[in-house]
Design an enzyme around this catalytic site. Structure first.
Site, mmCIF file in Angstrom:
data_model
loop_
_atom_site.group_PDB
_atom_site.id
_atom_site.type_symbol
_atom_site.label_atom_id
_atom_site.label_comp_id
_atom_site.label_asym_id
_atom_site.label_seq_id
_atom_site.Cartn_x
_atom_site.Cartn_y
_atom_site.Cartn_z
ATOM 1 C CG ASP A 1 -1.979 -1.043 1.216
ATOM 2 O OD1 ASP A 1 -3.094 -0.745 0.780
ATOM 3 O OD2 ASP A 1 -1.702 -2.186 1.625
ATOM 4 C CB THR B 1 -5.545 -4.320 2.373
ATOM 5 O OG1 THR B 1 -5.239 -3.143 1.615
ATOM 6 C CG2 THR B 1 -4.279 -4.812 3.048
#
Length: 363
Positions: free
Chosen positions: A47, A140
């Site tokens: 990320d 995620t």
């Protein structure tokens, strides 16, 4: 696509291809550098690295543009080991940088600065100018399980969507419904789905093995017809606690929908399935009126459906306002359907809420 945004598309597609390499490098290892944010959602080293990569690459090409993104660099600044891992991950793209596919930050300090441009950025209102919105890894929770995820890049002008580019490393260009979190491209090549306002929605391979494969295919405007259509939903079942599950089920029953359709955690991938015609409707009602969507989960990606004839509002029937802030507090929930079917779907949502004693969720 022949549009005024050809340079933006070229830059963003190159950046997403490099970002996908980063994500795939991380998804293959056991220790993904996961930490938990204040809202209990996970964030990985991918990320941080991808947000820095996207920002650096697009800033290099368009230095006057602004940015909004999901992550800030506070955790990196407080954790030297995590910072080093993110920086090392980016250095694996030096060959891509040499090929002008991407532009890397000059130092770890500059990397953190660029991440924070996004992490503290605001979309602004009608006078905001050009603002890029990123979700470096949407999904995620599924990414860490080596399942479906997306890389979302959007360009807003005056808080309006004008460009969407979504990298889908796990979704086949030839995917068929129903798509779920465990639907993985057997070729490992993935796809990029993109749209420019007024120019349609297109799809191409994420990884092309020849110049011919780089050619994009326009998606037929499947949601544009004026005649009633069979409704094919996409939603997230049994994985989130933010939605009103019983209401969602009743809405499906009232609309005579017999299949659950596509089942995906990541909102960006839900919009992708709508754009590609793998689904043609979605409804989401949050459990509390105080809940709101986050701009990086929706900005740009909604354009993929609108450009094939879809209509998107909140459950009150209001257009989605992307200019109010990082959280979309001007709207509650989502109703998306083919333009001719949207009034029926919206009315069904509102009727079911009132009948179930949940009318307070309406504005």
């Amino acid at each position: 696509m022949d549009s005024p945004y050809s340079k933006e598309l070229q830059v963003a597609i190159g950046a997403i291809q490099s970002a996908a390499k980063l994500s795939q490098a991380v998804i293959s290892i056991d220790d993904k550098g996961i930490i938990e944010k204040d809202d209990l959602s996970p964030v990985s080293i991918a990320d941080f690295a991808i947000q820095a990569l996207l920002t650096s690459t697009i800033h290099h090409a368009f230095p006057d543009d602004k940015f909004v993104g999901e992550e800030s660099a506070a955790d990196l600044r407080n954790n030297s080991v995590l910072l080093a891992r993110v920086w090392e991950l980016l250095q694996g793209l030096q060959e891509d940088e040499a090929k002008s596919l991407c532009k890397l930050p000059e130092s770890p300090e500059r990397m953190c600065e660029m991440i924070d441009w996004c992490g503290f950025g605001e979309p602004g209102g009608p006078q905001a100018g050009r603002v890029w919105v990123f979700d470096p890894i949407d999904g995620t929770k599924t990414f860490v399980r080596r399942e479906a995820y997306a890389i979302n890049v959007a360009l807003l002008e005056g808080s309006k969507q004008v460009l969407s580019i979504v990298g889908c490393p796990t979704l086949s260009i030839d995917a068929s419904a129903p798509v779920t979190n465990t639907s993985l491209d057997p070729t490992g090549r993935g796809c990029i789905v993109f749209a420019a306002k007024g120019f349609g929605t297109y799809v191409r391979p994420l990884v092309a093995t020849s110049p011919h494969e780089e050619q994009a295919r326009r998606v037929e405007p499947h949601a544009e017809t004026d005649s009633p259509q069979t409704l094919r939903p996409v939603s997230c079942y049994n994985m989130l606690d933010s939605g009103v599950d019983d209401v969602h089920q009743l809405i499906m029953e009232r609309l005579n929908i017999e299949t659950r359709g596509c089942d995906l955690l990541a909102w960006v991938l839900r919009w992708v399935t709508l754009g590609l015609g793998l689904a043609n409707m979605t409804v989401w009602v949050y459990k509390q009126r105080s809940r709101a969507g986050k701009i990086w989960d929706h900005a740009g990606a909604m354009l993929l459906f609108e450009e094939v004839g879809g209509q998107i509002t909140d459950i009150d029937g209001k257009p989605i306002d992307l200019g109010v802030g990082r959280k979309m507090t001007a709207n509650h929930g989502f109703v998306a359907a083919p333009r001719a079917m949207h009034p029926l779907v919206l009315a069904t949502v509102q009727t079911v809420l009132r009948e179930q004693g949940k009318g307070k969720l309406l504005g």
